[in-house]
Design a protein around this motif. Structure first.
Motif, PDB file in Angstrom:
ATOM      1  N   ALA A   8      11.430  58.114  -0.718  1.00 28.68           N
ATOM      2  CA  ALA A   8      10.703  57.060  -1.411  1.00 28.68           C
ATOM      3  C   ALA A   8      10.718  57.307  -2.912  1.00 28.68           C
ATOM      4  CB  ALA A   8       9.271  56.991  -0.903  1.00 28.68           C
ATOM      5  N   VAL A   9      11.025  56.285  -3.684  1.00 29.82           N
ATOM      6  CA  VAL A   9      11.081  56.365  -5.132  1.00 29.82           C
ATOM      7  C   VAL A   9      10.206  55.255  -5.677  1.00 29.82           C
ATOM      8  CG1 VAL A   9      12.566  56.242  -7.161  1.00 29.82           C
ATOM      9  CG2 VAL A   9      13.434  57.269  -5.055  1.00 29.82           C
ATOM     10  N   ALA A  10       9.400  55.580  -6.694  1.00 26.52           N
ATOM     11  CA  ALA A  10       8.542  54.564  -7.286  1.00 26.52           C
ATOM     12  C   ALA A  10       9.404  53.456  -7.875  1.00 26.52           C
ATOM     13  CB  ALA A  10       7.670  55.180  -8.373  1.00 26.52           C
ATOM     14  N   PRO A  11       9.049  52.180  -7.667  1.00 29.79           N
ATOM     15  CA  PRO A  11       9.849  51.090  -8.207  1.00 29.79           C
ATOM     16  C   PRO A  11       9.743  51.044  -9.723  1.00 29.79           C
ATOM     17  CG  PRO A  11       7.808  50.246  -7.296  1.00 29.79           C
ATOM     18  CD  PRO A  11       7.866  51.702  -6.936  1.00 29.79           C
ATOM     19  N   PRO A  12      10.708  50.423 -10.394  1.00 26.64           N
ATOM     20  CA  PRO A  12      10.620  50.295 -11.846  1.00 26.64           C
ATOM     21  C   PRO A  12       9.333  49.585 -12.244  1.00 26.64           C
ATOM     22  CG  PRO A  12      12.763  49.601 -11.024  1.00 26.64           C
ATOM     23  CD  PRO A  12      11.903  49.805  -9.836  1.00 26.64           C
ATOM     24  N   VAL A  16       8.173  41.880 -10.642  1.00 23.78           N
ATOM     25  CA  VAL A  16       9.149  41.938  -9.551  1.00 23.78           C
ATOM     26  C   VAL A  16      10.529  41.522 -10.043  1.00 23.78           C
ATOM     27  CG1 VAL A  16       9.817  40.857  -7.369  1.00 23.78           C
ATOM     28  CG2 VAL A  16       7.483  41.684  -7.678  1.00 23.78           C
ATOM     29  N   ALA A  17      10.592  40.496 -10.878  1.00 26.79           N
ATOM     30  CA  ALA A  17      11.880  40.037 -11.401  1.00 26.79           C
ATOM     31  C   ALA A  17      12.590  41.149 -12.164  1.00 26.79           C
ATOM     32  CB  ALA A  17      11.685  38.818 -12.297  1.00 26.79           C
ATOM     33  N   GLY A  41      18.142  49.233  -5.057  1.00 27.10           N
ATOM     34  CA  GLY A  41      17.201  50.282  -5.378  1.00 27.10           C
ATOM     35  C   GLY A  41      15.795  49.893  -4.954  1.00 27.10           C
ATOM     36  N   PRO A  42      14.791  50.694  -5.341  1.00 26.35           N
ATOM     37  CA  PRO A  42      13.415  50.399  -4.945  1.00 26.35           C
ATOM     38  C   PRO A  42      12.895  49.122  -5.595  1.00 26.35           C
ATOM     39  CG  PRO A  42      13.473  52.199  -6.530  1.00 26.35           C
ATOM     40  CD  PRO A  42      14.897  51.916  -6.157  1.00 26.35           C
ATOM     41  N   LEU A  43      12.238  48.296  -4.783  1.00 27.65           N
ATOM     42  CA  LEU A  43      11.687  47.025  -5.244  1.00 27.65           C
ATOM     43  C   LEU A  43      10.174  46.977  -5.141  1.00 27.65           C
ATOM     44  CD1 LEU A  43      14.191  44.687  -3.362  1.00 27.65           C
ATOM     45  CD2 LEU A  43      14.327  45.396  -5.756  1.00 27.65           C
ATOM     46  N   ARG A  93      11.762  36.327  -3.791  1.00 25.53           N
ATOM     47  CA  ARG A  93      12.735  35.281  -3.480  1.00 25.53           C
ATOM     48  C   ARG A  93      13.245  34.621  -4.765  1.00 25.53           C
ATOM     49  NH1 ARG A  93      11.810  29.564  -0.624  1.00 25.53           N
ATOM     50  NH2 ARG A  93      13.769  29.331   0.510  1.00 25.53           N
ATOM     51  N   ALA A  94      12.328  34.307  -5.671  1.00 26.16           N
ATOM     52  CA  ALA A  94      12.710  33.666  -6.928  1.00 26.16           C
ATOM     53  C   ALA A  94      13.569  34.586  -7.789  1.00 26.16           C
ATOM     54  CB  ALA A  94      11.461  33.241  -7.695  1.00 26.16           C
ATOM     55  N   ALA A  95      13.313  35.900  -7.736  1.00 31.58           N
ATOM     56  CA  ALA A  95      14.071  36.844  -8.551  1.00 31.58           C
ATOM     57  C   ALA A  95      15.473  37.076  -8.008  1.00 31.58           C
ATOM     58  CB  ALA A  95      13.315  38.170  -8.632  1.00 31.58           C
TER      59      ALA A  95
END
Length: 248
Positions: A8-12, A16-17, A41-43, A93-95
């Motif tokens: 597990a990696v922390a998301p940026p 979300v986009a 990658g992580p989301l 979904r939008a991203a």
């Protein structure tokens, strides 16, 4: 291609986009070309994953529930969200749509097929609704021990977007074992080829809805593909499915 689990990696940081946009989209497009699927990658953080998975028991958020065994789709259960999507689902979904759109158009061009998808996801969804595909196709899936998903395609009508995304919401090897994402490719005059991917928590897997372009001596042809989930051996597995066309 066989995927392996990732720690597990922390998301940026950021929206979300921004997390979706942080991916190496040239590399993802190349992997989609080669295999019909590509791991992002992580989301989402583990907490964000847990929040989405916990929505499964809030039945008011969903338009219908499907028992896979009843329909001979496999074993397990999934639910289709209403159009009132949770913010994280709506934002994901939008991203993804503008990132996947150039790949979809490129594939259509190689195959000599129409590319009806406009720049805006909202306009594309409106086109789906005008064609009679007006039901939300965003999916939350739940698998327990012994559950699996038969090989299939998520084609809900004539209005079709050729790529979709599944996001892992539980940690493989911790929350569940088994349950690999599997794909098969039907090859001309040859046996079908399979692949499996272990989907890390919070990561997405982009994959083809129906087929991918395959180079041949006569140019480009379609490589038909199907996807499913191998048997869950223990624990519970939740995933979020992002589909970019609505259902009839």
């Amino acid at each position: 291609m066989t995927g392996t689990g990732r720690a597990a990696v922390a998301p940026p940081a950021g929206r979300v986009a921004d997390r979706v946009g942080a991916g190496d989209w040239d590399a993802l497009a190349a992997e989609l070309d080669e295999h019909g699927s590509a791991l992002t990658g992580p989301l989402l953080s583990p907490d964000e994953c847990h929040e989405i998975a916990a929505l499964y028991d809030d039945t008011d958020r969903f338009r219908t529930t499907v028992d896979m065994a009843q329909h001979r789709f496999g074993s397990g259960q999934y639910r289709y969200f209403t159009h009132e999507l949770p913010s994280a689902v709506r934002e994901l979904r939008a991203a993804f749509y503008p990132r996947l759109l150039p790949i979809a158009r490129d594939w259509a061009g190689r195959l000599g097929q129409p590319a009806p998808w406009p720049d805006s996801l909202e306009e594309w969804v409106a086109m789906c609704h005008a064609a009679g595909q007006a039901k939300s196709a965003q999916i939350l899936l739940r698998y327990g021990p012994g559950d699996w998903n038969a090989l299939h395609r998520d084609v809900f009508g004539e209005m079709l977007f050729p790529l979709q995304v599944v996001v892992g919401l539980d940690a493989p090897g911790v929350d569940f074992t088994g349950g690999e994402f599997i794909m098969t490719e039907q090859r001309p005059r040859a046996q079908s080829r399979g692949s499996s991917t272990t989907l890390p928590q919070g990561h997405g897997l982009v994959f083809t809805t129906r087929d991918r372009p395959v180079a041949s001596k006569r140019g480009w042809s379609t490589g038909p593909m199907r996807h499913g989930v191998s048997t869950v051996r223990s624990g519970r597995r939740h995933t979020l499915g992002l589909v970019f066309h609505d259902a009839a």
